[in-house]
Design a protein around this motif. Structure first.
Motif, mmCIF file in Angstrom:
data_model
loop_
_atom_site.group_PDB
_atom_site.id
_atom_site.type_symbol
_atom_site.label_atom_id
_atom_site.label_comp_id
_atom_site.label_asym_id
_atom_site.label_seq_id
_atom_site.Cartn_x
_atom_site.Cartn_y
_atom_site.Cartn_z
ATOM 1 N N ASN A 216 -67.288 21.691 40.299
ATOM 2 C CA ASN A 216 -68.013 21.298 41.506
ATOM 3 C C ASN A 216 -67.445 22.020 42.717
ATOM 4 N N THR A 217 -68.089 21.799 43.848
ATOM 5 C CA THR A 217 -67.669 22.515 45.060
ATOM 6 C C THR A 217 -66.275 22.111 45.510
ATOM 7 N N GLN A 218 -65.824 20.908 45.158
ATOM 8 C CA GLN A 218 -64.471 20.495 45.542
ATOM 9 C C GLN A 218 -63.425 21.385 44.906
ATOM 10 N N GLN A 222 -60.516 23.997 46.637
ATOM 11 C CA GLN A 222 -59.094 23.937 46.321
ATOM 12 C C GLN A 222 -58.503 25.316 46.038
#
Length: 364
Positions: A216-218, A222
């Motif tokens: 995901n975009t998270q 990171q």
């Protein structure tokens, strides 16, 4: 006849006339720039295809509507934004990181066989990640990315030390053989760990094949700082790489601090490879194939040996290869998928053999 910045001055019955001519510098810049634009165009098309193709094929018009927030079908908008946008962005970031690190390693070692996968860097990062999962129970990208960096750096140091043993010091073939040996050793240790620990096996199964799915975009946020730092270090070293290509002695005579440049390059490769491998797994051959393709593009613009063009070209062409492989993996046997890393390996294996034969590496 005299000259001016605009061209030569010739005498005529009516007085001196300046004859304008095309600047060779301008022509030198425009042609590699055209190659960059062409690569960017190919990448844009592949990004659109990555968003449109899959188990459910979405027309390009609906993809653009979903991206603009005006989708008429909520299901289409959910697929585009929740699944395919993160997947495509990951292909862009990881591909650019692997391509740039491959081009950087080939330049620093003056070895056309250098590649983060072939020289054990990817295997070192993979081993460290699996070790952190099995022994420490770490299960997040933010947790084991530091282990990926440490593993990548340690593996690269070991490969260089091994390749320097024996008469003649480090040679391209000894470097490649040391990299293969370290890669096999670390891969064996990694396999032993995942067979003993079921939790590590579950996470490692698809990750080891090299896949862009399931993130995901998270996760992208990171790894983005590490990839950005590695990219800046790599691009900043481009002028020095042009000097090193002439030989260490000449580079030193030109005022380059070769040791510092190599250290900077090693840090950049560690950041780029460690960040990419931590997310998509140990994908090999991207860093090997792409710099050679980039040289073909750069040759069109007369900049085949200029790393100020080769490095950006590698950054654009590597995501093209990774996204194309990911798209092919979705379309070969739908609704099942073949991991992008397997498709890249299928392409890169014959390329590696052809490259070795073409260069007639007699040291083997």
């Amino acid at each position: 006849m005299t000259g001016t910045p605009n061209g030569p001055v010739t005498e005529t019955p009516n007085g001196p006339v300046t004859v304008k001519s095309n600047s060779p510098v301008t022509g030198t810049v425009r042609r590699p720039l055209a190659a960059l634009v062409a690569a960017l165009g190919v990448l844009a098309v592949l990004c659109l295809l990555s968003l449109a193709l899959g188990a459910r094929q979405i027309p390009p018009g609906q993809v653009l509507e979903a991206l603009s927030g005006h989708a008429r079908d909520a299901g289409v908008e959910n697929i585009v934004w929740s699944v395919r946008v993160p997947r495509t962005l990951l292909g862009l970031l990881a591909g650019a990181a692997l391509g740039l690190s491959g081009a950087l390693m080939q330049a620093l070692t003056r070895n056309p066989l250098a590649d983060p996968g072939l020289l054990g860097v990817s295997a070192g990062a993979a081993f460290a990640v699996v070790l952190s999962v099995a022994l420490l129970g770490i299960a997040t990208i933010a947790g084991f990315i530091w282990f990926a960096f440490a593993g990548a750096l340690t593996a690269s140091v070991v490969v260089y030390l091994l390749s320097g043993l024996g008469p003649g010091g480090t040679t391209p073939v000894k470097l490649a053989l040391a990299g293969v040996a370290v890669t096999f050793m670390l891969s064996s240790l990694t396999s032993a760990i995942v067979l003993i620990d079921p939790e590590s096996l579950n996470r490692y199964r698809f990750w080891s094949a090299g896949s862009l799915a399931g993130q995901n975009t998270q996760v992208l946020l990171q790894i983005l700082p590490f990839l950005a730092a590695g990219t800046l270090l790599a691009l900043a070293s481009a002028p020095a790489l042009n000097s090193i290509a002439l030989g260490d002695d000449i580079a030193t005579a030109l005022g380059r601090r070769v040791g510092l440049v190599r250290f900077q390059g090693a840090v950049a490769v560690t950041l780029l490879t460690g960040g990419a491998v931590a997310v998509i797994g140990p994908v090999v051959f991207v860093g090997l194939v792409v710099p050679h393709v980039a040289r073909v593009f750069a040759r069109y613009g007369g900049a085949e040996t200029d790393h100020r063009w080769l490095l950006p070209l590698s950054m654009l062409l590597a995501p093209c290869l990774l996204l194309a492989a990911d798209i092919a993996g979705r379309m070969i046997a739908p609704p099942a998928e073949i991991q992008a890393g397997l498709i890249v390996a299928f392409i890169g294996g014959p390329f590696f053999v052809a490259l070795v034969r073409r260069r007639r590496l007699a040291e083997i």
